[in-house]
Motif scaffolding. Structure first.
Motif, PDB file in Angstrom:
ATOM      1  N   ALA A  64     -24.507  63.486  -1.334  1.00 12.50           N
ATOM      2  CA  ALA A  64     -25.734  63.703  -2.117  1.00 12.50           C
ATOM      3  C   ALA A  64     -26.637  62.660  -1.818  1.00 12.50           C
ATOM      4  CB  ALA A  64     -25.316  63.920  -3.515  1.00 12.50           C
ATOM      5  N   GLN A  65     -26.272  61.491  -1.513  1.00 11.81           N
ATOM      6  CA  GLN A  65     -27.168  60.541  -1.499  1.00 11.81           C
ATOM      7  C   GLN A  65     -28.384  59.967  -2.387  1.00 11.81           C
ATOM      8  OE1 GLN A  65     -29.050  60.688   2.561  1.00 11.81           O
ATOM      9  NE2 GLN A  65     -26.937  61.044   3.643  1.00 11.81           N
ATOM     10  N   ILE A  66     -27.741  60.285  -3.679  1.00 16.68           N
ATOM     11  CA  ILE A  66     -28.649  60.128  -4.998  1.00 16.68           C
ATOM     12  C   ILE A  66     -29.487  58.794  -5.000  1.00 16.68           C
ATOM     13  CG2 ILE A  66     -28.597  59.990  -7.559  1.00 16.68           C
ATOM     14  CD1 ILE A  66     -26.129  61.919  -7.070  1.00 16.68           C
ATOM     15  N   GLY A  67     -30.413  58.511  -5.093  1.00 14.04           N
ATOM     16  CA  GLY A  67     -31.349  57.405  -5.137  1.00 14.04           C
ATOM     17  C   GLY A  67     -31.828  56.968  -6.683  1.00 14.04           C
ATOM     18  N   PRO A  68     -31.946  55.881  -6.906  1.00 14.93           N
ATOM     19  CA  PRO A  68     -32.297  55.441  -8.200  1.00 14.93           C
ATOM     20  C   PRO A  68     -33.334  56.301  -9.054  1.00 14.93           C
ATOM     21  CG  PRO A  68     -32.929  53.881  -6.786  1.00 14.93           C
ATOM     22  CD  PRO A  68     -32.425  54.706  -5.925  1.00 14.93           C
ATOM     23  N   PRO A  76     -30.436  55.718 -12.451  1.00 14.75           N
ATOM     24  CA  PRO A  76     -30.897  55.340 -13.666  1.00 14.75           C
ATOM     25  C   PRO A  76     -32.456  55.333 -14.101  1.00 14.75           C
ATOM     26  CG  PRO A  76     -30.501  53.458 -12.158  1.00 14.75           C
ATOM     27  CD  PRO A  76     -30.247  54.365 -11.525  1.00 14.75           C
ATOM     28  N   GLU A  77     -33.307  55.384 -13.196  1.00 14.46           N
ATOM     29  CA  GLU A  77     -34.646  55.933 -13.440  1.00 14.46           C
ATOM     30  C   GLU A  77     -35.179  57.086 -13.073  1.00 14.46           C
ATOM     31  OE1 GLU A  77     -37.291  52.720 -11.417  1.00 14.46           O
ATOM     32  OE2 GLU A  77     -35.285  51.637 -11.056  1.00 14.46           O
ATOM     33  N   GLY A 124     -36.939  67.712   2.285  1.00 13.61           N
ATOM     34  CA  GLY A 124     -36.087  66.509   2.738  1.00 13.61           C
ATOM     35  C   GLY A 124     -34.812  66.330   1.609  1.00 13.61           C
ATOM     36  N   GLY A 125     -34.812  67.261   0.443  1.00 12.19           N
ATOM     37  CA  GLY A 125     -33.984  67.078  -0.461  1.00 12.19           C
ATOM     38  C   GLY A 125     -32.687  67.681  -0.064  1.00 12.19           C
ATOM     39  N   ARG A 126     -31.544  67.154  -1.057  1.00 13.08           N
ATOM     40  CA  ARG A 126     -30.211  67.475  -0.532  1.00 13.08           C
ATOM     41  C   ARG A 126     -29.533  68.560  -1.425  1.00 13.08           C
ATOM     42  NH1 ARG A 126     -32.646  63.348  -0.931  1.00 13.08           N
ATOM     43  NH2 ARG A 126     -31.450  62.275  -2.418  1.00 13.08           N
TER      44      ARG A 126
END
Length: 192
Positions: A30-34, A57-58, A129-131
């Motif tokens: 999923a490559q989840i970013g902050p 977290p943000e 570009g979303g997963r």
């Protein structure tokens, strides 16, 4: 933040839970970013939602679940991990997606037999570009998801893996492998 909380860290009932090894692979895919906005459809106990909220977290995570017992477990786990960036939506998908903002990452763990409709709605909600990560425990769900992706090949790039985990358990003086259910993980990226 460490990825891959132990299964025992979660409050559990009789609701299915994505096990640690599958959670880790799903979250890596999923490559989840902050700052990501994430939705977890068919969230079960919320184990993926909890880990996603810790990775963002943000950002914000929306756990969509139709079963009352599961919703209660997700809320209990949210409190246990003190996560303010996790909202629980008690609804059946795709209806539960209605009020959500555009999302960076969507995870599907359960579809309640509405996979095609959910994918149609997510295709509208998911940013370019979303997963999208779909965990399939049955070959029927796998086939349905692949059929959708083939029809929408100009929208999504995808890859799929099948994962089989075995855990050792004591059998007298020996250790014996005990197989867990195989899971197919389909990872999609929405094209620009």
């Amino acid at each position: 933040m460490k990825l891959g909380l132990p299964d025992a860290a979660f409050i559990r009932g009789k609701v299915p839970m994505t096990k640690q090894e599958i959670r880790i692979l799903t979250l890596v895919k999923a490559q989840i970013g902050p700052r990501d906005i994430v939705c977890d459809i068919g969230a079960g106990t919320g184990s993926l939602s909890i880990e996603a909220a810790r990775l963002a977290p943000e950002g914000h995570v929306y756990a969509i679940e139709r079963k009352k017992e599961a919703v209660c477990l997700i809320e209990a786990n949210r409190e246990r991990f003190d996560l303010e960036n996790l909202s629980v939506i008690e609804a059946e998908a795709p209806a539960g997606l209605e009020g959500l903002p555009p999302v960076d990452v969507a995870m599907i763990g359960g579809s309640g037999g509405h996979l095609m409709e959910i994918l149609d709605r997510l295709t509208q909600k998911l940013r370019e570009g979303g997963r999208l990560v779909i965990n399939c425990i049955t070959v029927q769900t796998l086939a349905e998801a692949l059929d959708y992706l083939h029809v929408h090949e100009t929208v999504y790039r995808y890859e799929a893996v099948q994962v089989q985990v075995s855990r050792l358990r004591r059998a007298g003086p020996y250790d014996m492998a005990e197989a867990q259910n195989p899971v197919y993980i389909i990872t999609c990226t929405k094209e620009a």
